[in-house]
Write a protein that holds these residues in place. Structure first.
Motif, PDB file in Angstrom:
ATOM      1  N   GLN A   1       0.829  -1.206   0.000  1.00 15.44           N
ATOM      2  CA  GLN A   1       0.000   0.000   0.000  1.00 15.44           C
ATOM      3  C   GLN A   1       0.862   1.255   0.000  1.00 15.44           C
ATOM      4  N   VAL A   2       1.984   1.201   0.720  1.00 14.92           N
ATOM      5  CA  VAL A   2       2.931   2.319   0.695  1.00 14.92           C
ATOM      6  C   VAL A   2       3.388   2.576  -0.734  1.00 14.92           C
ATOM      7  N   ALA A   3       3.782   1.512  -1.420  1.00 12.15           N
ATOM      8  CA  ALA A   3       4.265   1.650  -2.797  1.00 12.15           C
ATOM      9  C   ALA A   3       3.169   2.179  -3.720  1.00 12.15           C
ATOM     10  N   ALA A   4       1.947   1.684  -3.545  1.00  9.40           N
ATOM     11  CA  ALA A   4       0.827   2.164  -4.373  1.00  9.40           C
ATOM     12  C   ALA A   4       0.563   3.640  -4.117  1.00  9.40           C
ATOM     13  N   SER A   5       0.646   4.066  -2.864  1.00 15.14           N
ATOM     14  CA  SER A   5       0.427   5.488  -2.527  1.00 15.14           C
ATOM     15  C   SER A   5       1.490   6.366  -3.165  1.00 15.14           C
ATOM     16  N   ILE A   6       2.737   5.915  -3.143  1.00 16.06           N
ATOM     17  CA  ILE A   6       3.832   6.683  -3.751  1.00 16.06           C
ATOM     18  C   ILE A   6       3.656   6.741  -5.263  1.00 16.06           C
ATOM     19  N   ALA A   7       3.329   5.603  -5.872  1.00 19.40           N
ATOM     20  CA  ALA A   7       3.132   5.570  -7.323  1.00 19.40           C
ATOM     21  C   ALA A   7       2.021   6.521  -7.747  1.00 19.40           C
ATOM     22  N   THR A   8       0.945   6.544  -6.971  1.00 19.55           N
ATOM     23  CA  THR A   8      -0.181   7.426  -7.286  1.00 19.55           C
ATOM     24  C   THR A   8       0.202   8.888  -7.110  1.00 19.55           C
ATOM     25  N   ALA A   9       0.835   9.196  -5.985  1.00 17.89           N
ATOM     26  CA  ALA A   9       1.168  10.592  -5.668  1.00 17.89           C
ATOM     27  C   ALA A   9       2.148  11.189  -6.668  1.00 17.89           C
ATOM     28  N   LEU A  10       3.065  10.372  -7.176  1.00 10.95           N
ATOM     29  CA  LEU A  10       4.097  10.883  -8.084  1.00 10.95           C
ATOM     30  C   LEU A  10       3.738  10.693  -9.554  1.00 10.95           C
ATOM     31  N   GLY A  11       2.557  10.158  -9.828  1.00  8.87           N
ATOM     32  CA  GLY A  11       2.172   9.944 -11.219  1.00  8.87           C
ATOM     33  C   GLY A  11       3.101   8.976 -11.929  1.00  8.87           C
ATOM     34  N   ALA A  12       3.393   7.857 -11.276  1.00  5.99           N
ATOM     35  CA  ALA A  12       4.325   6.874 -11.849  1.00  5.99           C
ATOM     36  C   ALA A  12       3.823   6.371 -13.194  1.00  5.99           C
ATOM     37  N   ARG A  13       4.752   6.112 -14.093  1.00  7.53           N
ATOM     38  CA  ARG A  13       4.362   5.550 -15.395  1.00  7.53           C
ATOM     39  C   ARG A  13       4.223   4.039 -15.307  1.00  7.53           C
ATOM     40  N   ALA A  14       4.810   3.440 -14.263  1.00  9.86           N
ATOM     41  CA  ALA A  14       4.677   2.001 -14.045  1.00  9.86           C
ATOM     42  C   ALA A  14       4.952   1.694 -12.583  1.00  9.86           C
ATOM     43  N   PHE A  15       4.273   0.668 -12.094  1.00 13.97           N
ATOM     44  CA  PHE A  15       4.420   0.216 -10.704  1.00 13.97           C
ATOM     45  C   PHE A  15       4.658  -1.289 -10.772  1.00 13.97           C
ATOM     46  N   VAL A  16       5.846  -1.718 -10.316  1.00 14.68           N
ATOM     47  CA  VAL A  16       6.258  -3.119 -10.426  1.00 14.68           C
ATOM     48  C   VAL A  16       6.394  -3.706  -9.026  1.00 14.68           C
ATOM     49  N   MET A  17       5.642  -4.773  -8.733  1.00 11.20           N
ATOM     50  CA  MET A  17       5.756  -5.477  -7.456  1.00 11.20           C
ATOM     51  C   MET A  17       6.443  -6.811  -7.691  1.00 11.20           C
ATOM     52  N   LEU A  18       7.610  -6.979  -7.089  1.00 15.92           N
ATOM     53  CA  LEU A  18       8.393  -8.189  -7.271  1.00 15.92           C
ATOM     54  C   LEU A  18       8.441  -8.982  -5.970  1.00 15.92           C
ATOM     55  N   SER A  19       8.209 -10.287  -6.071  1.00 12.80           N
ATOM     56  CA  SER A  19       8.193 -11.107  -4.858  1.00 12.80           C
ATOM     57  C   SER A  19       8.782 -12.477  -5.166  1.00 12.80           C
ATOM     58  N   ASN A  20       8.376 -13.478  -4.391  1.00  7.91           N
ATOM     59  CA  ASN A  20       8.907 -14.830  -4.582  1.00  7.91           C
ATOM     60  C   ASN A  20       7.954 -15.724  -5.376  1.00  7.91           C
ATOM     61  N   VAL A  21       6.951 -15.123  -6.014  1.00 12.02           N
ATOM     62  CA  VAL A  21       6.007 -15.880  -6.845  1.00 12.02           C
ATOM     63  C   VAL A  21       6.009 -15.300  -8.258  1.00 12.02           C
ATOM     64  N   PRO A  22       5.638 -16.104  -9.282  1.00  7.58           N
ATOM     65  CA  PRO A  22       5.758 -15.655 -10.674  1.00  7.58           C
ATOM     66  C   PRO A  22       4.725 -14.625 -11.110  1.00  7.58           C
TER      67      PRO A  22
END
Length: 280
Positions: free
Chosen positions: A176-197
Motif C-alpha cells: 500500500q505504501v508503494a501504491a500510494s507513492i506511485a499514485t502521488a508521483l504519477g508513476a508511469r509504471a508500478f512493479v511489485m516483485l516477490s517470490n512468486v511468478p
C-alpha cells in the motif's frame, strides 16, 4: 517528463534483492527515475524470534485475520525493515554506482498516515477492543522531497513504518505504501516483485499464470494470502492514475525489465474506455 517507475521489493523468503538492484541500477543509467519500496516480513519475523516476541493473529468480527503490532514489536520490526533490509538495498545500489537514499515514513515526514481506530477482536465468541494496535493507512506522500531527491539523481528507498500527524509511528502495508507513492508521483509504471511468478489461477501450478488482466476486482477470487494485498495495491494504483501495474518474480533474469515487457509476471490495467462501446 514521464513519471518515475516505482519498484516494490517484497520481504518474503526467497526474494532476490541483488537481482532487482541490478535492474534498478541499469534503469537509472538509462535515464529513468526510479523509487524503490521494500518490505521485510521475513527479516522481521526472524528478528522477533531472536527477541522471543511474536505478533499474534486475531480475527475481527467480520472474519478478517489481522496480525497485531504493538509498540514493542514495532520497534523490533523497524530494526529489520529500516536497519537491515532497507540498508541492504542502499548498499547494493552503491556497489553498482547508484546513490540510494534509505528512508522510512518518519524521515522528512515522507509518509503520513492516519492511525486506524481501536481494533475489535473476536475472542472466543466475545468481542473485545485492542487499543494498542499500531496500524495506519497512508494519507499523504511528501512528493516535494521525493521530487528533489530524484532531480538530484538519487534513488529513494522507502519502507514502513509511516508517521501520523501527531508523530506516532504506525505499521503500514508496504504494498500500500508503494501504491500510494506511485499514485502521488504519477508513476508511469508500478512493479511489485516477490517470490512468486505473478497471479496464478492455481497457486500450485506455475503454468496457470495470468499474463494480463483489466479486471483486478474479478481476479480477487483467484488470489489468496499475500497476493490479495498485492491486488488491492494494484487496484489502488490503477484507480489513482497509474497506467500499468506488474506483479512478477524477483528471481527471473532481469526481473524489472521482463515484467515491464510482459515476458514475465502479470500486467494489470484498467478496462479500455472504448470497451464499453464495443459492439454498439
Amino acid at each position: 517528463m514521464s513519471g518515475p517507475i516505482v519498484v516494490k521489493i517484497g520481504g518474503a523468503p526467497g526474494v532476490d534483492l541483488e537481482n532487482v538492484c541490478d535492474d534498478v541500477a541499469e534503469l537509472v543509467r538509462q535515464g529513468e527515475r526510479v523509487i524503490v519500496v521494500n518490505g521485510g516480513s521475513d527479516a522481521g519475523e526472524r528478528l522477533l524470534k531472536l527477541y522471543s516476541l511474536e505478533r499474534p493473529e486475531v480475527t475481527t468480527p467480520t472474519g478478517n485475520v489481522v496480525r497485531l503490532t504493538n509498540a514493542a514489536t514495532l520497534r523490533i520490526l523497524m530494526m529489520a525493515w529500516v536497519g537491515e533490509v532497507n540498508k541492504r538495498i542502499v548498499l547494493a545500489l552503491g556497489e553498482r554506482g547508484i546513490s540510494g537514499l534509505g528512508m522510512c515514513g518518519a524521515d522528512g515526514r515522507v509518509l503520513i498516515a492516519r492511525r486506524r481506530p481501536p481494533l475489535k477482536i473476536n475472542d472466543n465468541g466475545r468481542v473485545r477492543i485492542d487499543r494498542e494496535h499500531l496500524a495506519g493507512e497512508i494519507t499523504s506522500v511528501n512528493t516535494g522531497l521525493l521530487g528533489v531527491l530524484l532531480e538530484q539523481g538519487h534513488v529513494p528507498v522507502l519502507c514502513p513504518p509511516a508517521v501520523t500527524e501527531d508523530g506516532v509511528l504506525v505499521n503500514a502495508d508496504a504494498d500500500q505504501v508503494a501504491a500510494s507513492i506511485a499514485t502521488a508521483l504519477g508513476a508511469r509504471a508500478f512493479v511489485m516483485l516477490s517470490n512468486v511468478p505473478g497471479l496464478l489461477e492455481n497457486p500450485n501450478e506455475p503454468l496457470t499464470l495470468v499474463r494480463r488482466s483489466d479486471d483486478v476486482e474479478g481476479c480477487m477470487q483467484l488470489a489468496a494470502g499475500r497476493m490479495r494485498y498485492k491486488l488491492d495495491a494494484a487496484r489502488k494504483a490503477l484507480q489513482g492514475g497509474v497506467p500499468s501495474v506488474y506483479v512478477s518474480s524477483s528471481r527471473v533474469p532481469r526481473p524489472v525489465f521482463v515484467a515491464l515487457t510482459e515476458e514475465s509476471g502479470t500486467r494489470f490495467t484498467l478496462p479500455r474506455k472504448d470497451s464499453a462501446n464495443a459492439g454498439t
